[in-house]
Design a protein around this motif. Structure first.
Motif, short mmCIF file in Angstrom:
data_model
loop_
_atom_site.label_atom_id
_atom_site.label_comp_id
_atom_site.label_asym_id
_atom_site.label_seq_id
_atom_site.Cartn_x
_atom_site.Cartn_y
_atom_site.Cartn_z
N THR A 49 0.84 -1.19 0.00
CA THR A 49 0.00 0.00 0.00
C THR A 49 0.88 1.24 0.00
OG1 THR A 49 -1.98 1.00 0.96
CG2 THR A 49 -0.28 0.26 2.51
N GLY A 50 0.27 2.37 -0.18
CA GLY A 50 0.99 3.63 -0.19
C GLY A 50 0.02 4.77 0.02
N ALA A 51 0.37 5.94 -0.48
CA ALA A 51 -0.51 7.10 -0.33
C ALA A 51 -0.26 8.08 -1.46
CB ALA A 51 -0.26 7.78 1.02
N MET A 52 -1.28 8.83 -1.77
CA MET A 52 -1.17 9.87 -2.80
C MET A 52 -0.59 11.16 -2.21
SD MET A 52 -2.14 8.03 -5.25
CE MET A 52 -2.26 9.15 -6.63
N PRO A 98 -3.56 7.05 6.36
CA PRO A 98 -4.18 6.19 7.39
C PRO A 98 -5.23 5.23 6.83
CG PRO A 98 -3.98 8.44 8.20
CD PRO A 98 -3.63 8.46 6.73
N ILE A 99 -6.05 5.68 5.90
CA ILE A 99 -7.09 4.80 5.36
C ILE A 99 -6.48 3.73 4.48
CG2 ILE A 99 -7.71 6.20 3.33
CD1 ILE A 99 -10.36 4.60 5.48
N GLN A 100 -5.43 4.07 3.72
CA GLN A 100 -4.78 3.07 2.87
C GLN A 100 -4.13 1.99 3.75
OE1 GLN A 100 -5.71 3.38 -0.08
NE2 GLN A 100 -5.51 5.45 -0.83
N ALA A 127 -3.43 -2.91 -1.85
CA ALA A 127 -4.59 -2.25 -1.22
C ALA A 127 -4.46 -0.75 -1.47
CB ALA A 127 -4.63 -2.55 0.27
N MET A 128 -5.31 -0.24 -2.35
CA MET A 128 -5.30 1.19 -2.68
C MET A 128 -6.70 1.61 -3.10
SD MET A 128 -2.34 2.81 -2.31
CE MET A 128 -2.66 4.30 -3.23
N HIS A 129 -7.07 2.82 -2.74
CA HIS A 129 -8.31 3.45 -3.18
C HIS A 129 -9.55 2.61 -2.88
CE1 HIS A 129 -5.18 5.30 -5.94
NE2 HIS A 129 -5.54 6.26 -5.11
#
Length: 161
Positions: A106-109, A120-122, A140-142
């Motif tokens: 996972t990561g983040a935008m 946090p949600i990702q 796990a993304m979006h």
């Protein structure tokens, strides 16, 4: 069963520099540390750093070293925080080199340090996925969790689907 979080860099872990003269980002403490402090998890975990790179700078050698790191561990469940640009490439490499373990990438935008970050949600989605999945490599993304074989990314919007 212990969950191992592995930091590799990417936007999720970017921070403002501690130096003057510039707006460039740098990597520091894993964002996972701060997120888990807020979560107060009811599972055992460990956080380790494999490397700290923008995902566009991750090499095939880095990916093989990551696979070797995971294979050398006795734990069965791993979450990798990673840059979004080459997440799929890493997932495919790990699928080829790791069997009988669960890896969720996972990561983040936006960096976790930003007040409006999606980090946090990702990470939460990745954690939840480890409770439901058995083995394999997933992203796990979006709001979705898909295997490395089925995940795709829209390069115009940046969204995974």
């Amino acid at each position: 069963m212990k969950l191992v979080f592995i930091q590799t860099g990417g936007t999720i872990d970017k921070d403002y520099p501690q130096k003057t003269k510039g707006w460039a980002f740098e990597f520091g403490e894993p964002a996972t540390t701060r997120i888990l402090e807020k979560l107060n998890p009811s599972f055992e975990y460990e956080i380790i750093t494999a490397f700290q790179k923008d995902s566009l700078e991750i090499t095939d050698e880095d990916r093989l070293n990551l696979a070797q790191l995971i294979n050398s561990r006795s734990e069965q469940k791993f979450i990798i925080t990673h840059g979004t640009d080459t997440m799929i490439e890493t997932a495919k490499c790990l699928t080829e080199h790791i069997k009988d373990k669960l890896i969720v990438i996972t990561g983040a935008m936006l960096p976790e340090r930003f007040y409006n970050s999606d980090a946090p949600i990702q990470l939460g989605a990745a954690i939840a996925a480890t409770s439901l999945l058995k083995t394999g490599v997933f992203i796990a993304m979006h709001g979705i969790v898909k295997s490395s074989a089925t995940i795709k990314r829209n390069l115009d919007t940046g969204l995974y689907y």
